[in-house]
Write an enzyme that holds these catalytic residues in place. Sequence first.
Site, PDB file in Angstrom:
ATOM      1  N   TYR A 145       0.858  -1.184   0.000  1.00 37.69           N
ATOM      2  CA  TYR A 145       0.000   0.000   0.000  1.00 37.69           C
ATOM      3  C   TYR A 145       0.895   1.236   0.000  1.00 37.69           C
ATOM      4  CZ  TYR A 145      -3.485   3.443   1.575  1.00 37.69           C
ATOM      5  OH  TYR A 145      -4.292   4.530   1.685  1.00 37.69           O
ATOM      6  N   ASP A 240       9.478   2.835  -0.529  1.00 36.69           N
ATOM      7  CA  ASP A 240       8.432   3.545   0.202  1.00 36.69           C
ATOM      8  C   ASP A 240       8.642   3.278   1.697  1.00 36.69           C
ATOM      9  OD1 ASP A 240       4.764   3.524   0.241  1.00 36.69           O
ATOM     10  OD2 ASP A 240       6.275   4.583   1.420  1.00 36.69           O
ATOM     11  N   LYS A 268       4.592   9.641   8.428  1.00 41.22           N
ATOM     12  CA  LYS A 268       4.410   9.154   9.805  1.00 41.22           C
ATOM     13  C   LYS A 268       5.390   9.758  10.808  1.00 41.22           C
ATOM     14  CE  LYS A 268       2.401   4.925   7.918  1.00 41.22           C
ATOM     15  NZ  LYS A 268       1.004   4.846   8.382  1.00 41.22           N
TER      16      LYS A 268
HETATM   17  P1  KE4 Z   1      -0.784   8.447   4.258  1.00 40.60           P
HETATM   18  O1  KE4 Z   1      -1.281   9.132   3.009  1.00 40.60           O
HETATM   19  O2  KE4 Z   1      -1.865   7.621   4.936  1.00 40.60           O
HETATM   20  O3  KE4 Z   1      -0.096   9.418   5.217  1.00 40.60           O
HETATM   21  O4  KE4 Z   1       0.373   7.422   3.846  1.00 40.60           O
HETATM   22  C1  KE4 Z   1       0.102   6.457   2.883  1.00 40.60           C
HETATM   23  C2  KE4 Z   1       1.092   5.321   3.016  1.00 40.60           C
HETATM   24  C3  KE4 Z   1       2.116   5.220   2.088  1.00 40.60           C
HETATM   25  N1  KE4 Z   1       3.038   4.225   2.177  1.00 40.60           N
HETATM   26  C4  KE4 Z   1       2.987   3.316   3.190  1.00 40.60           C
HETATM   27  C5  KE4 Z   1       4.025   2.244   3.256  1.00 40.60           C
HETATM   28  C6  KE4 Z   1       1.964   3.386   4.164  1.00 40.60           C
HETATM   29  O5  KE4 Z   1       1.923   2.462   5.158  1.00 40.60           O
HETATM   30  C7  KE4 Z   1       0.996   4.403   4.083  1.00 40.60           C
HETATM   31  C8  KE4 Z   1      -0.152   4.512   5.066  1.00 40.60           C
HETATM   32  N2  KE4 Z   1      -0.254   3.468   6.029  1.00 40.60           N
HETATM   33  C9  KE4 Z   1      -1.588   3.172   6.507  1.00 40.60           C
HETATM   34  C10 KE4 Z   1      -1.426   2.124   7.626  1.00 40.60           C
HETATM   35  N3  KE4 Z   1      -1.211   0.821   7.087  1.00 40.60           N
HETATM   36  C11 KE4 Z   1      -2.337   4.368   6.949  1.00 40.60           C
HETATM   37  C12 KE4 Z   1      -3.523   4.072   7.810  1.00 40.60           C
HETATM   38  C13 KE4 Z   1      -4.802   4.539   7.157  1.00 40.60           C
HETATM   39  O6  KE4 Z   1      -4.950   4.382   5.906  1.00 40.60           O
HETATM   40  O7  KE4 Z   1      -5.659   5.067   7.896  1.00 40.60           O
END
Ligand code: KE4
Length: 431
Positions: A145, A240, A268
């Site tokens: 993801y 990533d 994060k």
């Molecule tokens: P954000 O746009 O949610 O800040 O980041 C996206 C993203 C990109 N790359 C990786 C490896 C990530 O884990 C994420 C976001 N992680 C999820 C948790 N597995 C966010 C939680 C959510 O979607 O509410």
Amino acid sequence: MLHHEHSHLLFENAQKYIPGGVNSPVRAFKAVGGNPLFIKSAKGPYIYDEDGNQYIEMINSWGPMILGHANEMVAEALREAIPQSVSFGAPTAKEVAIAELIVSMVPSIEKVRMVNSGTEATMSAARLARGYTGRDKIIKFRGCYHGHGDSFLIAAGSGAMTTGVPDSAGVTKGTALDTLTAIYNDIESVEMLVAQNKAQVAAIIIEPVAGNMGCIAPQQNFLQQLRDLCNREGIVLILDEVMTGFRLAKGGAQELYGVTPDLTTLGKIIGGGLPVGAYGGKQEIMDFVSPIGPVYQAGTLSGNPMAMAAGYAMLSYLNSHPEVYTQLEETTGNIVNGIRQNMEKLGLNFTINQVGSMFSLFFTDQPVCDFESATASDTQLFGRYFRKMLEKGIYLAPSQFEALFVSTAITPELVETIVQANFDSLQELQK
Ligand code: KE4
């Protein structure tokens, strides 16, 4: 039995105004059943819901709260920043300071651009790779993801898997055609896609340690094989590290595995809990970014002074206290060993994957090394386990396809509590 009346009422009301009552799908508890908890506050290792229930925190805002909640150093940095006004939309000294710090902590990053989320970071990195190479296609991995950018909502992990549909409506066929999906830990699957799309692949993007199909480590020299393939084919390698950056080591997973990407995406922890993302890498590539290059990318709140203050405080601490990572590895290892001993006593053989302070308990007795083996897990059983642990005051990620994150606030006593709750929950599941 814990009471959740206030959360229930809030959830009912929330659904009138917010799609699904949440601002991010995974929070809706769809994958585990029941209604989501509405959180009122958190401190150190504990999180408190609107009904006053206390839980030991294992989500930590999906990674950012590596030092535990309401960290005094980060709070102080924010208190100092507020009186100066919270946003200018203009360059500030703090942005330069945090950029310089990131460059010093992550050797592969020669220049870095701040954005406001991990999604923005990966979207921008993909556009940059396309602009730099003049190629259109991106290779991602099933179950990884990278945020909700159109190019990545194909065979996506994390929240996309809680709705049972790893793809998304609204992504055009053209976009989907430019995203190729390979199998995590399977270099042949990548080589085949590259051979079938000769000189068309702009970038390969990967979670160097996967966290969005549960925690999955790269096997043997998988990451180096990707690096070598990208070198041979003129493909941009994007790691990533939104989740793994500053979590697995000061320099992230790339430091742990000794692999140098062309671009890195961050999020994060970099914001200390405030909305921050970033992408950075080789100067030769980063100089393609507007205003000095042809690849446009912008953001009203990019480099926001509050977010920079919190992020700078967090990164400065991690930079000067690398012992945090050995502490986190040890604490997490003690939790994992305790769970393994529990399963031995109960005659269970579920799979646990751990890398540093990330780990997942998969409800399958098979090794979990990719999307397919992860999805062989018994998600119904996971849902029952999740609810039992919640009842026992342990706040787990509400999906089998998420990693758990350990903070430095977890003490040896709390490790015991977590391990005991795990034993009792697994034992009750057997009845
Ligand atoms: P954000 O746009 O949610 O800040 O980041 C996206 C993203 C990109 N790359 C990786 C490896 C990530 O884990 C994420 C976001 N992680 C999820 C948790 N597995 C966010 C939680 C959510 O979607 O509410």
